[in-house]
Design a protein around this motif. Structure first.
Motif, mmCIF file in Angstrom:
data_model
loop_
_atom_site.group_PDB
_atom_site.id
_atom_site.type_symbol
_atom_site.label_atom_id
_atom_site.label_comp_id
_atom_site.label_asym_id
_atom_site.label_seq_id
_atom_site.Cartn_x
_atom_site.Cartn_y
_atom_site.Cartn_z
ATOM 1 N N ALA A 85 57.086 44.970 37.411
ATOM 2 C CA ALA A 85 56.240 44.200 36.507
ATOM 3 C C ALA A 85 56.774 42.787 36.316
ATOM 4 O O ALA A 85 56.013 41.810 36.321
ATOM 5 C CB ALA A 85 56.126 44.915 35.159
ATOM 6 N N SER A 89 54.823 39.622 38.061
ATOM 7 C CA SER A 89 54.174 38.766 37.065
ATOM 8 C C SER A 89 54.418 37.286 37.326
ATOM 9 O O SER A 89 53.744 36.424 36.743
ATOM 10 C CB SER A 89 54.662 39.121 35.658
ATOM 11 N N SER A 103 50.374 44.372 30.902
ATOM 12 C CA SER A 103 49.276 45.090 31.545
ATOM 13 C C SER A 103 49.726 45.792 32.821
ATOM 14 O O SER A 103 49.190 46.843 33.186
ATOM 15 C CB SER A 103 48.122 44.126 31.860
ATOM 16 N N LEU A 104 50.701 45.208 33.506
ATOM 17 C CA LEU A 104 51.250 45.844 34.701
ATOM 18 C C LEU A 104 52.104 47.065 34.353
ATOM 19 O O LEU A 104 52.026 48.106 35.014
ATOM 20 C CB LEU A 104 52.112 44.851 35.485
ATOM 21 N N GLN A 107 50.664 51.799 32.069
ATOM 22 C CA GLN A 107 49.536 52.349 32.804
ATOM 23 C C GLN A 107 48.819 53.445 32.017
ATOM 24 O O GLN A 107 49.348 53.982 31.051
ATOM 25 C CB GLN A 107 50.019 52.929 34.138
ATOM 26 N N PHE A 229 45.596 39.850 39.321
ATOM 27 C CA PHE A 229 46.019 41.094 38.666
ATOM 28 C C PHE A 229 45.588 42.313 39.471
ATOM 29 O O PHE A 229 46.376 43.245 39.657
ATOM 30 C CB PHE A 229 45.442 41.176 37.255
ATOM 31 N N LYS A 233 48.262 44.915 40.603
ATOM 32 C CA LYS A 233 48.272 46.212 39.920
ATOM 33 C C LYS A 233 47.676 47.322 40.767
ATOM 34 O O LYS A 233 48.197 48.437 40.808
ATOM 35 C CB LYS A 233 47.495 46.129 38.593
ATOM 36 N N ASN A 234 46.573 47.047 41.435
ATOM 37 C CA ASN A 234 45.857 48.091 42.152
ATOM 38 C C ASN A 234 46.341 48.303 43.579
ATOM 39 O O ASN A 234 46.101 49.376 44.154
ATOM 40 C CB ASN A 234 44.357 47.781 42.174
ATOM 41 N N PHE A 237 51.472 47.050 43.601
ATOM 42 C CA PHE A 237 52.286 47.898 42.723
ATOM 43 C C PHE A 237 52.430 49.310 43.291
ATOM 44 O O PHE A 237 53.543 49.809 43.450
ATOM 45 C CB PHE A 237 51.655 47.934 41.329
ATOM 46 N N PRO A 266 45.591 49.825 33.644
ATOM 47 C CA PRO A 266 46.376 49.760 32.403
ATOM 48 C C PRO A 266 45.865 50.746 31.346
ATOM 49 O O PRO A 266 44.699 51.136 31.357
ATOM 50 C CB PRO A 266 46.180 48.314 31.930
ATOM 51 N N SER A 291 40.664 45.892 36.690
ATOM 52 C CA SER A 291 41.444 46.955 37.310
ATOM 53 C C SER A 291 40.678 48.270 37.308
ATOM 54 O O SER A 291 40.684 49.012 38.300
ATOM 55 C CB SER A 291 42.780 47.117 36.588
ATOM 56 N N SER A 295 39.453 50.148 40.680
ATOM 57 C CA SER A 295 40.146 51.406 40.935
ATOM 58 C C SER A 295 39.228 52.443 41.562
ATOM 59 O O SER A 295 39.697 53.419 42.148
ATOM 60 C CB SER A 295 40.745 51.968 39.641
#
Length: 313
Positions: A85, A89, A103-104, A107, A229, A233-234, A237, A266, A291, A295
């Protein structure tokens, strides 16, 4: 392809309920203030019932003597997620970096994985109990550490440590270890299970309604930051997490749960915590919505890639 379609079905089901919640609030079928009590019902009552019933019916202390290892795996995974994260970021704008990080890191660790595991392995799968035990301390971790992204100083609150979810988990494990589960009446067990079954639909309805209320206050979406993001994130990560998993090689169930934790959107409470602590709630809501929507494709894709490296049994 089957894994992709199964995961897609589970995510689409959740998003469909969320869209229904969005529609109910937008059409004023239910009023915005109702979301507060519904959220309490979902998180503080229905979810503890779901966990309590699941552990009592599926957890066997004699067979699952190493269940506490799940907590250690969770601690290790959260340490990894914290590093990722803070590193990822750095791609965000400086003005949004705190919101990007929070937000990262935090979850949707229970509801999305629960729906996906139930869809892929069945509602009777022991992996559902493993998910509950894995996330035993996650609610306390979230509510006590998320505010640190916006202010200095750690203030532990007993109510956030011994929350209903943690209490239900510890009580259920204690009842199973002492053998008192045999004295729980069947009608009571069925009632608890039925209340628990409401948890996922209720929370997704609340999520959809909350998104409508938050999005109605946004004048202009930050498309560039949202795209960053989602990419992080999707996609990045979970791929980075998968890279670590292929080196460490935990058992399949643990690896699958950790991969889900890395790939899901998140947690729904992030905008609330951000707003309460003086952060930019609007941008966090945008991150969460972007996100969630993406997803539908990225989550099945990540699980499909995961299945190339890990197989059950």
């Amino acid at each position: 392809m089957q894994i992709f379609l199964t995961t897609f079905t589970a995510v689409a089901m959740l998003l469909t309920i969320g869209i229904l919640g969005y529609w109910l609030i937008s059409r004023k079928v239910i009023a915005g203030p109702v979301l507060g009590p519904l959220s309490v019902l979902a998180i503080d009552i229905a979810l503890p019932c779901l966990i309590f019933a699941g552990i009592l019916t599926k957890f066997n202390p004699a067979q699952h003597t190493d269940w506490w290892n799940l907590i250690l795996w969770w601690a290790g995974a959260q340490a990894l997620f914290t590093v990722l994260a803070f590193v990822f970021s750095l791609v965000s704008k400086a003005g949004h970096r705190r919101e990007f990080r929070v937000s990262l890191l935090f979850q949707n660790g229970i509801f999305f994985p629960l729906a996906i595991i139930a869809e892929m392995f069945g509602t009777g799968s022991f992996m559902i109990v493993q998910l509950f035990l894995y996330t035993l301390f996650y609610p306390a971790f979230f509510f006590n550490t998320a505010p640190l992204f916006f202010r200095r100083g750690l203030k532990l609150k007993p109510a956030r440590i011994l929350n209903p979810v943690l209490a239900a988990t510890l009580l259920a494990v204690a009842v199973r270890y002492t053998g008192l589960d045999g004295f729980v009446p069947k009608f009571l067990m069925e009632g608890i299970r039925m209340v628990g079954a409401m948890s996922v639909p209720l929370l997704m309805l609340v999520l959809g309604g909350t998104i409508y209320l938050d999005m109605s206050e946004i004048e202009r979406p930050s498309y560039g930051e949202n795209l960053k993001f989602v990419a992080v994130k999707n996609i990045l990560f979970p791929l980075a997490t998968l890279g670590v998993l292929t080196v460490v090689r935990p058992p399949y169930a643990i690896a699958f749960i950790i991969m889900l934790q890395a790939a899901v959107p998140p947690v729904t409470a992030v905008p609330v915590i951000t707003g309460r602590e003086g952060g930019n709630r609007n941008i966090v809501t945008q991150f969460m919505v972007a996100s969630f929507l993406c997803s539908l494709i990225t989550l099945p894709l990540m699980i499909t890639i995961f299945s190339r490296f890990f197989t059950p049994g």
